[in-house]
Design an enzyme around this catalytic site. Sequence first.
Site, PDB file in Angstrom:
ATOM      1  N   CYS A 198     129.015  -8.109  27.430  1.00 14.21           N
ATOM      2  CA  CYS A 198     130.099  -7.121  27.393  1.00 14.21           C
ATOM      3  C   CYS A 198     130.770  -6.729  28.806  1.00 14.21           C
ATOM      4  O   CYS A 198     132.020  -6.582  28.904  1.00 14.21           O
ATOM      5  CB  CYS A 198     129.629  -5.975  26.744  1.00 14.21           C
ATOM      6  SG  CYS A 198     128.876  -6.108  25.258  1.00 14.21           S
ATOM      7  N   ASP A 199     129.813  -6.136  29.764  1.00 18.44           N
ATOM      8  CA  ASP A 199     130.281  -5.584  30.996  1.00 18.44           C
ATOM      9  C   ASP A 199     130.159  -6.433  32.318  1.00 18.44           C
ATOM     10  O   ASP A 199     130.343  -5.943  33.327  1.00 18.44           O
ATOM     11  CB  ASP A 199     129.536  -4.299  30.877  1.00 18.44           C
ATOM     12  CG  ASP A 199     129.845  -3.416  29.717  1.00 18.44           C
ATOM     13  OD1 ASP A 199     130.986  -3.707  29.349  1.00 18.44           O
ATOM     14  OD2 ASP A 199     129.051  -2.487  29.239  1.00 18.44           O
ATOM     15  N   CYS A 201     124.544  -4.298  27.806  1.00 19.06           N
ATOM     16  CA  CYS A 201     124.954  -5.439  27.251  1.00 19.06           C
ATOM     17  C   CYS A 201     125.780  -6.208  28.585  1.00 19.06           C
ATOM     18  O   CYS A 201     127.003  -6.023  28.786  1.00 19.06           O
ATOM     19  CB  CYS A 201     126.016  -5.182  26.290  1.00 19.06           C
ATOM     20  SG  CYS A 201     126.833  -6.569  25.649  1.00 19.06           S
TER      21      CYS A 201
END
Length: 307
Positions: free
Chosen positions: A134-135, A131
């Site tokens: 997300c990261d 993701c």
Amino acid sequence: MRNVVIIGSGCAGNTAAIYAARANLSPLVVSGHEAGGQLSLTTLVENFPGFPEGIHGPELVENMKKQAQNFGAEYLHGAVLDTDLSTRPFRLNIEGEWIETRTVIIASGASARWLGLESEQKLIGHGVSSCATCDGFFYRNKKIIVIGGGDSAMEEANFLTRFGDEVTVVHRREEFRASKIMLDRARHNPKIKFLLNTVVEDVFDPAQHLVTGVRLRDLRNGRIWEQDVDGFFVAIGHIPNTKIFKGQIETDSEGYILSKGGARTNIPGVFHAGDVQDRVYRQAITASGAGCMAAIEVERYLEAEGH
Ligand SMILES: Cc1cc2nc3c(=O)[nH]c(=O)nc-3n(C[C@H](O)[C@H](O)[C@H](O)COP(=O)(O)OP(=O)(O)OC[C@H]3O[C@@H](n4cnc5c(N)ncnc54)[C@H](O)[C@@H]3O)c2cc1C
């Protein structure tokens, strides 16, 4: 007889449980084989509102669970193995035992597809991710590899150039599944390099608990080499966990639940929440929001039915 059974204990299932429990519906949550869902795989979550310093994924989902339990939600280990949604009450087979329920919230998520390498599995949340939203932020001025040849790989690669110094897309074929527009965008991005006909053989270094590099193999000539990498993003798709509803709940061709508006599925009394229906946003906060919607719909449905 249960008022509501929630299938899944990720952000969607836990949030649905908080709302349903506070509405006095005594929900039963079936945790599944991945208790806490996808967030239990990761380390720091920096984009869930309310935590200015961030919060560790497992702690966030555990807090949600405790919050639901404080209001009377019950949690069961194990998975739903089979379902009969053709009659009322609905019937669910949990690890061999059938139970009955007036309503169901399906919050069973969509599991990321991984390459399946042992080293990759050990490093999920420690440099291996599925993701970019997300990261990506963790990889400022770093070297990043993205695996895949579809639209999501191109999208992730483009997004990751906001952070990384260099983004390499590794794809095992010459041809791409990605649409022309997405591919062109990636090809014109000066920070993106392509390694075609190439596969990853290993990810380093599980012993250090972080990604330091990869071993690659060129499928045309067998050449093997190692490359330094800090972030390893796998973008080869997701598998919605809907097998147990096959033939009953309407899904699209890939198995994602088709929404009939709000949190409704094609079966009145059965609702969806989170990544099992959402192929677009796939975030903790959107899954939680969807869990809230599903619980409110359950409450209204039961009230209209006179329960
Ligand atoms: C490594 C990683 C890092 C991430 N980082 C972030 C981040 O920083 N911020 C962010 O917003 N999002 C992040 N995400 C995405 C986020 O985790 C998901 O969007 C979110 O978890 C979706 O929640 P969900 O409840 O819909 O599904 P999931 O979290 O996938 O939970 C599904 C649940 O269903 C259960 N289940 C499945 N089948 C059955 C069955 N047959 N019977 C019973 N239970 C079943 C599973 O055990 C699990 O508990 C990350 C994802 C990954 C993989």
